[in-house]
Design an enzyme around this catalytic site. Sequence first.
Site, PDB file in Angstrom:
ATOM      1  N   SER A   1       0.927  -1.154  -0.102  1.00  0.00           N
ATOM      2  CA  SER A   1      -0.043   0.127   0.195  1.00  0.00           C
ATOM      3  C   SER A   1       0.909   1.311  -0.044  1.00  0.00           C
ATOM      4  O   SER A   1       1.703   1.276  -0.749  1.00  0.00           O
ATOM      5  CB  SER A   1      -0.925  -0.144   1.378  1.00  0.00           C
TER       6      SER A   1
ATOM      7  N   HIS B   1      -7.641  -6.233   1.432  1.00  0.00           N
ATOM      8  CA  HIS B   1      -6.558  -4.977   1.376  1.00  0.00           C
ATOM      9  C   HIS B   1      -5.154  -5.428   1.968  1.00  0.00           C
ATOM     10  O   HIS B   1      -4.172  -5.186   1.547  1.00  0.00           O
ATOM     11  CB  HIS B   1      -6.818  -3.996   1.665  1.00  0.00           C
TER      12      HIS B   1
END
Length: 264
Positions: free
Chosen positions: A93, A226
């Site tokens: 990320s 995620h």
Amino acid sequence: MTGNWLLRVGPPGGPGTPWGRVVALPHAGGWPSAFRAWRRVLPAGVELLVGQLPGRGLRAGEPPLHRVEPLVEGLAHAVAELEPLPYAVVGHSFGSVLGYELTRELERKGLPPELLAVSARQPPCFPSEPPFGHLRTDAEMLDHLVEIGGVTPELLHRTDLVRSALTAIRADLEAMETYQRPPSGTGVPILSLGATDDPIVVADRLALWSLETTGPFRRRMFTGGHFYLYDPTTAATVAADLVAALAPAAGHPPGGHPDHGTTQ
């Protein structure tokens, strides 16, 4: 400076001198403990160093930084001070942004990694657009973190932990959302990683990390939301890819790990 910016997570997985290294950079607000599953899946002789940014972990007393450039400067200085070893960089990320810029900076210094793995982040050709996450209220940010699995609802009553975590997350998000694509990319091979069920990343965009390197490129997709990269099974698969890139440079056989992803 090395001791501040990089934390060695456990000893190498066996006796003897390390022959390779993985530099791991966690998500926005992430602590080095985010990569704890990785120590168990890396083979003997490969050390794991995880980025430790100001405002969290052992550096919780330092003010966080709000731009990518000073973060990369600190990390690059720390990596350059290490004993030379073949190494790979993996970022998750926000860590993908740092990993990309760290790779470019170390390449300029003549110290490029063997491989850059970027996870759960769209490439720089898709800049962040409003509404920006770092401008959310605390309540809005907490709701979002719970929704994507970044915070468990049970922790919401721990205001001491939540307050410091939100400060670090907000700073990292501001750094990520003000980041601009550089005029040139890298020659280091890139492995683009993502989850098909990630609620905040458009999976098809991950293929366009190929625009950021003149070297080889691959994309691998998983499931798990995620934060899929921290799952031990996924970690083992991706770690095997990184080790395979390190082994030839170190003159070592790559060894094997079970393969649970799909290559595209």
